[in-house]
Design an enzyme around this catalytic site. Structure first.
Site: not given
Ligand code: NDP
Length: 293
Positions: A53, A97, A120
């Site tokens: 990422k 994460q 997200d």
């Protein structure tokens, strides 16, 4: 034989588009989108995702901020990092994460992120907006799947879609997105009866289970479009290998189109994350959002 849906090539095009838009924004306004990624602990798969990422964020011309925190980070410490990033105008997207170490409450952590920076799409506000058909930050993996489906099929209206898996991060939002595109949607899960028959009725079959090759070719309607979200690490002939939830060799003979693993849905997830970060930056600065966001 099914057409292979090349998610890797599609994701490359999305990232190139984002990079162009970032460069233009930088030139016209001096603003640079910033994405902060927080990793708690040493889960090796998560560490690889976070590295990828960060690398792709920088490659598209954005700023990448990485916070690698020890596994014994307390909830208060983690929430303080998020609060600081919520207030930082150079940060437009925040991603924590998952999975988090067991002592941390993932819902509390995610819901502490400013919904406007929740790239997200997991914050309960964004989940609620999506569920009520309002403009929301969309979760990256299901969004990537939808983009592949629209690209391959065009109008999805009226098609029978079956989503196998009902997790908050893939299955449920995937079903919502397909409903938003006027599909008739069935969500299947571990308690579903007659799963094979349900799958055989699908014009669009999305597998998001986490069980290697559990969907054989004879569960697939001839000509159906199959999106395999599963990423499973197995050993084959003594070598480590990634496979999906669909038995690819079997399914490719029946389906009309299918995503491979790897090289299908996986690359789309990060591409959509970068697109979401750019959109969040535009909104934060009162700029017109890129088309299609
Ligand atoms: P979860 O484990 O959270 O959810 C799995 C779902 O599958 C559950 O809803 C479960 O049902 C259902 N399920 C389990 N066994 C069966 C069965 N025998 N029949 C029918 N349904 C079943 O997984 P995720 O949604 O997080 O991930 C799914 C897969 O997608 C994984 O392989 C993961 O690695 C991959 N993934 C890929 C991403 C990408 O970027 N391509 C991103 C995220 C995930 P129940 O709810 O009843 O337990």
């Amino acid at each position: 034989m099914a057409r292979i849906i090349d998610g890797k090539a599609f994701a490359t095009r999305v990232r190139a588009l984002v990079a162009d838009q970032v460069a233009q924004m930088k030139k016209e306004t001096g603003i640079v989108p910033g994405l902060a990624v927080i990793l708690v602990g040493e889960n090796p798969a998560s560490a690889v995702y976070v590295r990828n990422k960060g690398r792709q964020t920088v490659e598209t011309g954005m700023n990448s901020f990485e916070y690698i925190l020890p596994a014994d980070t307390t909830a208060d410490e983690l929430l303080a990092v998020i609060a600081r990033l919520n207030g930082d105008p150079a940060v437009h997207g925040i991603l924590v994460q998952l999975p988090l170490p067991g002592h941390l409450d993932a819902d509390l952590v995610i819901n502490t992120i400013d919904p406007a920076k929740d790239v997200d799409g997991f914050h309960v506000s964004n989940v609620g907006l999506l569920g009520t058909g309002q403009k929301a930050m969309l979760p990256c993996t299901p969004l990537g799947c939808l983009m592949l489906l629209r690209d391959h099929l065009g109008d999805l209206s009226g098609l029978n879609a079956v989503v196998v898996g009902r997790s908050n991060i893939v299955g449920k939002p995937m079903a919502q997105l397909l409903l938003g595109d006027d599909c008739t949607v069935t969500i299947a899960h571990s308690r579903t009866r007659n799963l094979a028959d349900i799958c055989r009725d699908a014009d669009i079959l999305v597998a998001a289970v986490g069980r290697p090759g559990m969907i054989p070719g004879d569960w697939i309607k001839p000509g159906a479009t199959v999106i395999d979200v599963g990423i499973n690490r197995i050993k084959s002939d003594g070598r480590a290998k990634l496979v999906g939830d669909v038995d690819f060799a079997d399914a490719v003979r029946v389906a009309g189109a299918i995503t491979p693993v790897p090289g299908g849905v996986g690359p789309m997830t990060i591409a959509c994350l970068l697109a979401n970060t750019l959109s969040a930056c535009c909104r934060a600065n009162g700029l017109a959002e890129p088309e299609g966001s």
